[in-house]
Enzyme design. Sequence first.
Site, PDB file in Angstrom:
ATOM      1  N   SER A 181      16.028  94.485  82.694  1.00  0.00           N
ATOM      2  CA  SER A 181      14.422  94.147  82.567  1.00  0.00           C
ATOM      3  C   SER A 181      13.925  93.385  82.091  1.00  0.00           C
ATOM      4  O   SER A 181      14.041  91.778  81.525  1.00  0.00           O
ATOM      5  CB  SER A 181      13.833  95.476  81.976  1.00  0.00           C
ATOM      6  OG  SER A 181      12.405  96.049  82.516  1.00  0.00           O
ATOM      7  N   HIS A 208      14.961  95.008  86.661  1.00  0.00           N
ATOM      8  CA  HIS A 208      13.090  95.698  87.078  1.00  0.00           C
ATOM      9  C   HIS A 208      12.657  94.446  87.595  1.00  0.00           C
ATOM     10  O   HIS A 208      11.909  93.823  86.672  1.00  0.00           O
ATOM     11  CB  HIS A 208      12.681  96.024  86.108  1.00  0.00           C
ATOM     12  CG  HIS A 208      13.177  97.171  85.514  1.00  0.00           C
ATOM     13  ND1 HIS A 208      13.350  98.123  83.676  1.00  0.00           N
ATOM     14  CD2 HIS A 208      14.636  98.395  86.101  1.00  0.00           C
ATOM     15  CE1 HIS A 208      14.231  98.983  84.204  1.00  0.00           C
ATOM     16  NE2 HIS A 208      14.399  99.294  85.184  1.00  0.00           N
ATOM     17  N   ASP A 304      15.597 103.071  80.840  1.00  0.00           N
ATOM     18  CA  ASP A 304      15.956 103.698  81.908  1.00  0.00           C
ATOM     19  C   ASP A 304      17.346 103.354  81.302  1.00  0.00           C
ATOM     20  O   ASP A 304      17.399 101.831  80.551  1.00  0.00           O
ATOM     21  CB  ASP A 304      15.277 102.121  82.878  1.00  0.00           C
ATOM     22  CG  ASP A 304      16.503 102.911  84.156  1.00  0.00           C
ATOM     23  OD1 ASP A 304      17.018 103.974  84.328  1.00  0.00           O
ATOM     24  OD2 ASP A 304      16.258 102.108  85.162  1.00  0.00           O
TER      25      ASP A 304
END
Length: 366
Positions: A181, A208, A304
Amino acid sequence: MASAVKVLLIDDASLIRRLLGRVLNQDPLIEVVGEAENGQEGVELARTLQPQVIILDIEMPVMNGMEALPLLKKAAPKARIIMFSTLTESGARATLDALSAGADDYVTKPSNTGSFAATAGQINKQLAPMIKALAASATTYPSIRPHAEPKAAQQTVPDADHSWLTVTSDGAPEIVVVGVSTGGPQALQTFVPALPADLEVPVLIVQHMPAMFTRLLAERLDAQSAVKVGEATNGQVVKPGEVWFAPGGEHMYVTRQGENIVLTTDTAPPVNECRPAVDPLFESAVENFGSRVLGVMLTGMGNDGLAGSRLIKSVDGYVIVQDQASSVVWGMPGMVAKADLADQILPLNEIAPRVVDLLSTPRNRK
């Protein structure tokens, strides 16, 4: 109480500066200490104010964001820089250029600056947490020694029914799945080009990012790498030596269909407030490949990938995480490490070589 993060806004649009300032200053942990309407003015303010975080527009008169970026890094070397870009192809390309040049992350500009409530919601959801995470990224986490050997498999997975799992410990990894991310575009420019053209398995990545950004990032990495790199489409058949990104705005899953490895995508609800999310990919990999999954967790904010990494370890798969020192934000990899799910914690530049080593010597996991 922690002191507020000092933020400098650099944007030529006075409306944007007012909106950002008004919303961010409502957070007791954030203080907007200065505003500039072009890069030149921003550099001078950065030198004087020494902010912890700088929000930098790209298109500005006098001196644009790309011109200002290297000067800001010199003027305030400890500051983290967030690019503030439009959700257009040109904006996405410029943002990726800025990330390659040393910016730490980016957010897209609010699509409706006429609605304060909508804008405030977007800023509070995306920008405020990023500001606080980047400012805190220098915080020292508890020392975690990199594991030289894999740990024993965990036989159960809490809070979920995964009765379909089988636990085996032999055989080479057949798939590499990667979660990343904040700081990802920079990290991936080290990781992906280091993979050899004769890589023995496919590599699947969840970064992401919104739609368009993932396609442009994949195109950029494809031009830099020996492996083929692309953005996945629904029904994509993947082969060894290929790297595929989950498309922005869609979850990605891997399945077996006969002898083929096939990717599917959908727009199911966000997981961990993300779409694409890492956990759905990791879970589908374990469901289809069992212990022959090699998971990699790179720099990123949030948690995540934690559940997915736990699942990989539950079947005696292997998990590598990026270390804190080389991560822009040690959130996602740090969560996995602190849950004692990491087989190895490595600097970024050592991860691709270790992946290749594990693929070529599957029984030598030391």
